[in-house]
Design a protein around this motif. Structure first.
Motif, PDB file in Angstrom:
ATOM      1  N   SER A 207       0.527  -1.209   0.309  1.00 41.87           N
ATOM      2  CA  SER A 207      -0.226  -0.406   0.191  1.00 41.87           C
ATOM      3  C   SER A 207       0.787   1.056  -0.517  1.00 41.87           C
ATOM      4  O   SER A 207       0.220   1.989  -0.318  1.00 41.87           O
ATOM      5  CB  SER A 207      -0.544   0.232   1.221  1.00 41.87           C
ATOM      6  N   LEU A 208       2.031   0.990  -0.053  1.00 42.97           N
ATOM      7  CA  LEU A 208       3.545   2.207   0.265  1.00 42.97           C
ATOM      8  C   LEU A 208       2.993   2.782  -0.662  1.00 42.97           C
ATOM      9  O   LEU A 208       4.118   3.956  -1.293  1.00 42.97           O
ATOM     10  CB  LEU A 208       4.216   1.906   1.110  1.00 42.97           C
ATOM     11  N   GLU A 209       3.534   2.223  -2.180  1.00 45.03           N
ATOM     12  CA  GLU A 209       2.978   2.499  -3.316  1.00 45.03           C
ATOM     13  C   GLU A 209       2.593   2.401  -4.203  1.00 45.03           C
ATOM     14  O   GLU A 209       2.747   3.267  -5.413  1.00 45.03           O
ATOM     15  CB  GLU A 209       4.320   1.272  -3.576  1.00 45.03           C
ATOM     16  N   THR A 210       1.812   1.800  -4.268  1.00 43.43           N
ATOM     17  CA  THR A 210       0.149   1.813  -4.484  1.00 43.43           C
ATOM     18  C   THR A 210      -0.438   2.552  -4.644  1.00 43.43           C
ATOM     19  O   THR A 210      -0.895   2.877  -3.682  1.00 43.43           O
ATOM     20  CB  THR A 210      -0.509  -0.025  -5.077  1.00 43.43           C
ATOM     21  N   LEU A 211      -1.922   2.459  -5.087  1.00 39.83           N
ATOM     22  CA  LEU A 211      -2.801   3.591  -5.737  1.00 39.83           C
ATOM     23  C   LEU A 211      -3.834   3.139  -5.450  1.00 39.83           C
ATOM     24  O   LEU A 211      -3.735   1.929  -5.230  1.00 39.83           O
ATOM     25  CB  LEU A 211      -3.024   4.254  -6.605  1.00 39.83           C
TER      26      LEU A 211
ATOM     27  N   LEU B 126      -2.316   5.655 -12.605  1.00 39.10           N
ATOM     28  CA  LEU B 126      -1.579   7.427 -12.276  1.00 39.10           C
ATOM     29  C   LEU B 126      -1.238   7.763 -13.405  1.00 39.10           C
ATOM     30  O   LEU B 126      -1.767   9.009 -12.915  1.00 39.10           O
ATOM     31  CB  LEU B 126      -0.064   6.933 -12.521  1.00 39.10           C
ATOM     32  N   ALA B 127      -2.576   7.647 -14.172  1.00 42.73           N
ATOM     33  CA  ALA B 127      -2.961   8.810 -15.545  1.00 42.73           C
ATOM     34  C   ALA B 127      -4.148   9.504 -14.707  1.00 42.73           C
ATOM     35  O   ALA B 127      -4.186  10.727 -15.414  1.00 42.73           O
ATOM     36  CB  ALA B 127      -3.170   7.908 -16.464  1.00 42.73           C
ATOM     37  N   ASP B 128      -5.242   9.018 -13.564  1.00 40.72           N
ATOM     38  CA  ASP B 128      -5.633   9.604 -13.749  1.00 40.72           C
ATOM     39  C   ASP B 128      -5.389  10.382 -12.350  1.00 40.72           C
ATOM     40  O   ASP B 128      -6.086  11.959 -11.980  1.00 40.72           O
ATOM     41  CB  ASP B 128      -6.858   8.295 -12.432  1.00 40.72           C
ATOM     42  N   VAL B 129      -4.180  10.329 -11.630  1.00 37.17           N
ATOM     43  CA  VAL B 129      -3.671  11.312 -10.506  1.00 37.17           C
ATOM     44  C   VAL B 129      -3.447  12.788 -10.696  1.00 37.17           C
ATOM     45  O   VAL B 129      -2.365  13.892 -10.126  1.00 37.17           O
ATOM     46  CB  VAL B 129      -3.639  10.576  -9.034  1.00 37.17           C
ATOM     47  N   LEU B 130      -2.173  12.234 -11.948  1.00 40.81           N
ATOM     48  CA  LEU B 130      -1.201  13.368 -12.823  1.00 40.81           C
ATOM     49  C   LEU B 130      -2.447  13.840 -13.431  1.00 40.81           C
ATOM     50  O   LEU B 130      -3.600  13.893 -14.430  1.00 40.81           O
ATOM     51  CB  LEU B 130      -0.148  12.609 -14.186  1.00 40.81           C
ATOM     52  N   SER B 131      -2.276  15.273 -14.539  1.00 45.29           N
ATOM     53  CA  SER B 131      -2.542  15.700 -15.080  1.00 45.29           C
ATOM     54  C   SER B 131      -2.452  15.237 -16.810  1.00 45.29           C
ATOM     55  O   SER B 131      -1.419  14.729 -16.468  1.00 45.29           O
ATOM     56  CB  SER B 131      -2.855  17.505 -15.216  1.00 45.29           C
ATOM     57  N   ALA B 132      -3.324  15.740 -17.485  1.00 46.70           N
ATOM     58  CA  ALA B 132      -3.344  14.847 -19.300  1.00 46.70           C
ATOM     59  C   ALA B 132      -1.551  15.309 -19.779  1.00 46.70           C
ATOM     60  O   ALA B 132      -1.368  14.586 -19.909  1.00 46.70           O
ATOM     61  CB  ALA B 132      -4.134  15.655 -19.975  1.00 46.70           C
ATOM     62  N   ASP B 133      -1.117  16.469 -19.374  1.00 46.36           N
ATOM     63  CA  ASP B 133       0.153  16.735 -19.788  1.00 46.36           C
ATOM     64  C   ASP B 133       1.022  16.333 -18.946  1.00 46.36           C
ATOM     65  O   ASP B 133       2.350  15.699 -19.429  1.00 46.36           O
ATOM     66  CB  ASP B 133       0.679  18.187 -19.684  1.00 46.36           C
ATOM     67  N   GLU B 134       1.327  16.054 -17.641  1.00 47.23           N
ATOM     68  CA  GLU B 134       2.386  15.638 -16.722  1.00 47.23           C
ATOM     69  C   GLU B 134       1.704  13.874 -16.760  1.00 47.23           C
ATOM     70  O   GLU B 134       3.385  13.288 -16.780  1.00 47.23           O
ATOM     71  CB  GLU B 134       1.520  15.886 -15.257  1.00 47.23           C
TER      72      GLU B 134
ATOM     73  N   ALA C 276       6.524   6.031  -8.892  1.00 46.39           N
ATOM     74  CA  ALA C 276       6.785   5.894 -10.253  1.00 46.39           C
ATOM     75  C   ALA C 276       8.503   6.801 -10.826  1.00 46.39           C
ATOM     76  O   ALA C 276       9.196   6.310 -11.313  1.00 46.39           O
ATOM     77  CB  ALA C 276       5.699   6.400 -11.038  1.00 46.39           C
ATOM     78  N   ALA C 277       8.398   7.834 -10.152  1.00 43.04           N
ATOM     79  CA  ALA C 277       9.339   8.431  -9.978  1.00 43.04           C
ATOM     80  C   ALA C 277      10.707   8.152  -9.817  1.00 43.04           C
ATOM     81  O   ALA C 277      12.095   8.071 -10.380  1.00 43.04           O
ATOM     82  CB  ALA C 277       8.840  10.338  -9.356  1.00 43.04           C
ATOM     83  N   MET C 278      10.365   7.061  -8.542  1.00 46.68           N
ATOM     84  CA  MET C 278      12.348   6.879  -8.271  1.00 46.68           C
ATOM     85  C   MET C 278      12.271   5.574  -9.398  1.00 46.68           C
ATOM     86  O   MET C 278      13.926   5.084  -9.392  1.00 46.68           O
ATOM     87  CB  MET C 278      12.069   6.352  -6.904  1.00 46.68           C
ATOM     88  N   SER C 279      11.707   4.735  -9.932  1.00 41.23           N
ATOM     89  CA  SER C 279      11.520   3.658 -10.757  1.00 41.23           C
ATOM     90  C   SER C 279      11.978   3.965 -12.099  1.00 41.23           C
ATOM     91  O   SER C 279      12.726   3.404 -12.476  1.00 41.23           O
ATOM     92  CB  SER C 279      10.305   2.757 -11.152  1.00 41.23           C
ATOM     93  N   MET C 280      11.372   5.314 -12.254  1.00 37.30           N
ATOM     94  CA  MET C 280      11.927   6.334 -13.288  1.00 37.30           C
ATOM     95  C   MET C 280      13.040   6.428 -13.290  1.00 37.30           C
ATOM     96  O   MET C 280      14.128   6.081 -14.106  1.00 37.30           O
ATOM     97  CB  MET C 280      11.195   7.357 -14.192  1.00 37.30           C
ATOM     98  N   GLN C 281      14.139   7.124 -12.570  1.00 37.98           N
ATOM     99  CA  GLN C 281      15.568   7.588 -12.307  1.00 37.98           C
ATOM    100  C   GLN C 281      16.296   6.099 -11.865  1.00 37.98           C
ATOM    101  O   GLN C 281      17.454   6.175 -12.548  1.00 37.98           O
ATOM    102  CB  GLN C 281      15.309   8.005 -10.895  1.00 37.98           C
ATOM    103  N   GLN C 282      15.704   5.295 -11.602  1.00 35.72           N
ATOM    104  CA  GLN C 282      17.025   4.154 -10.910  1.00 35.72           C
ATOM    105  C   GLN C 282      17.192   3.094 -12.763  1.00 35.72           C
ATOM    106  O   GLN C 282      17.719   2.934 -12.820  1.00 35.72           O
ATOM    107  CB  GLN C 282      15.865   2.675 -10.283  1.00 35.72           C
ATOM    108  N   ALA C 283      16.064   3.540 -13.129  1.00 38.72           N
ATOM    109  CA  ALA C 283      16.051   2.718 -14.992  1.00 38.72           C
ATOM    110  C   ALA C 283      17.421   3.769 -15.283  1.00 38.72           C
ATOM    111  O   ALA C 283      18.032   3.256 -16.418  1.00 38.72           O
ATOM    112  CB  ALA C 283      14.818   2.730 -15.541  1.00 38.72           C
ATOM    113  N   GLU C 284      17.765   5.233 -14.981  1.00 38.72           N
ATOM    114  CA  GLU C 284      17.490   6.506 -16.018  1.00 38.72           C
ATOM    115  C   GLU C 284      19.504   5.653 -15.980  1.00 38.72           C
ATOM    116  O   GLU C 284      19.978   5.796 -16.437  1.00 38.72           O
ATOM    117  CB  GLU C 284      17.726   7.728 -15.895  1.00 38.72           C
ATOM    118  N   LEU C 285      19.961   5.371 -14.457  1.00 38.53           N
ATOM    119  CA  LEU C 285      20.654   5.059 -13.699  1.00 38.53           C
ATOM    120  C   LEU C 285      21.455   3.645 -14.036  1.00 38.53           C
ATOM    121  O   LEU C 285      22.655   3.932 -14.287  1.00 38.53           O
ATOM    122  CB  LEU C 285      20.643   5.535 -11.647  1.00 38.53           C
ATOM    123  N   ALA C 286      20.654   2.849 -14.348  1.00 36.37           N
ATOM    124  CA  ALA C 286      20.839   1.186 -14.623  1.00 36.37           C
ATOM    125  C   ALA C 286      21.138   1.851 -16.732  1.00 36.37           C
ATOM    126  O   ALA C 286      22.444   1.624 -16.187  1.00 36.37           O
ATOM    127  CB  ALA C 286      20.325   0.481 -14.607  1.00 36.37           C
TER     128      ALA C 286
END
Length: 296
Positions: free
Chosen positions: A94-98, A104-112, A138-148
């Motif tokens: 529950s700490l990671e999931t909505l 995720l698309a629901d809680v972000l704006s369309a542009d975000e 999602a942001a942390m997972s994205m950064q981990q992928a960038e670093l990898a």
């Protein structure tokens, strides 16, 4: 899959803080990111860690290895060798999931969301794999992928390497906090705060490699002044989360650290390098408590 993501982001909590700025590190080979504190009957070593390193650059400083050899036990942000870790990672998500029914698309704006989806697609990832996650995760997972992609590996990080040595040498590890306590630092942010955090990560994405390289260079040279500059810039860019990630945690850890100084066995404390420097860093807090702390 969620269990793997949990472990990835536990390792990445401090990576984010260590990759915020792109300043160039000043070489200073006179010292290392290692301090000693003399207790009543023992020595406590404080080793600043970087949580990811490139596989070809994973050699640890000889001084750090000598401190490890001398220590009879390790103290880390979390116990990476905890036998119950796998079960913990697969338990409460529950700490990671909505909440159920939200994406995720629901809680972000369309542009975000378009911006996020475009960026992760360039990383070779399917945006749909993030649909159930809160924005911070999602942001942390994205950064981990960038670093990898840039060659950085969590398994090559300082704490992971020393945890593996401790397992082989049967040295105990004391965790300063639990997995859920680490993840909760982000999960308890409001959705609006998490959205801002995700946007910040996207704004900073082009500079991730330069930022990580700068931190690793400062760490290798023991350049405390450079680490303090990185710390100061980090605190100005995201003050609320910075306080939660560093200052508040440092103060929570202090009773444990001062308690170690009244024991008989030697300890090696391994925490993210930015926890040790600056006005509210552990080195300064220990000095204010009356202890002599010497950089090696």
């Amino acid at each position: 899959m969620i269990g793997l993501h949990r472990l990835t982001c536990v390792r990445c909590v401090a990576v984010w803080l260590l990759c915020l700025t792109g300043a160039v590190a000043r070489a200073d080979g006179a010292h290392h990111t290692l301090w000693t504190v003399k207790g009543t009957h023992n020595t406590v070593y404080l080793l600043g860690s970087v949580h990811v390193l490139k596989s070809g650059e994973r050699d640890l400083p000889p001084e750090a290895l000598r401190a490890y050899a001398d220590a009879e036990a390790l103290v880390m942000e979390i116990d990476l060798n905890d036998a119950g870790m796998a079960a913990m990672l697969m338990s409460d998500t529950s700490l990671e999931t909505l909440p159920e029914g939200q994406t995720l698309a629901d809680v972000l704006s369309a542009d975000e969301y378009r911006r996020f989806a475009s960026h992760v697609s360039k990383l070779g990832l399917d945006p749909d794999m993030f649909s159930m996650f809160q924005p911070w995760f999602a942001a942390m997972s994205m950064q981990q992928a960038e670093l990898a992609q840039q060659g950085y590996e969590a398994g090559a990080g300082v704490d992971e390497q020393l945890a593996q040595r401790a397992a082989a040498d049967h040295k105990p590890i004391i965790g300063l906090e639990t997995v859920d306590e680490q993840l909760g630092l982000f999960a308890h942010l409001s959705i609006e705060q998490q959205r801002r955090f995700l946007q910040y990560m996207l704004d900073d994405a082009d500079d991730t490699q330069h930022s990580a390289d700068a931190v690793v260079a400062a760490w290798r040279s023991g350049d405390v002044r450079q680490l303090e500059r990185l710390l100061s810039e980090s605190s100005m860019q995201y003050p609320e989360l910075f306080r939660m990630l560093t200052t508040d945690r440092n103060r929570r850890w202090m009773p444990t650290l001062t308690g170690l100084l009244h024991e008989s066995r030697d300890y090696l404390v391994i925490v993210g390098a930015l926890h040790l420097v600056g006005r509210d860093g552990l080195v300064q807090l220990l000095q204010q408590a009356g202890y002599t702390v010497e950089q090696q």
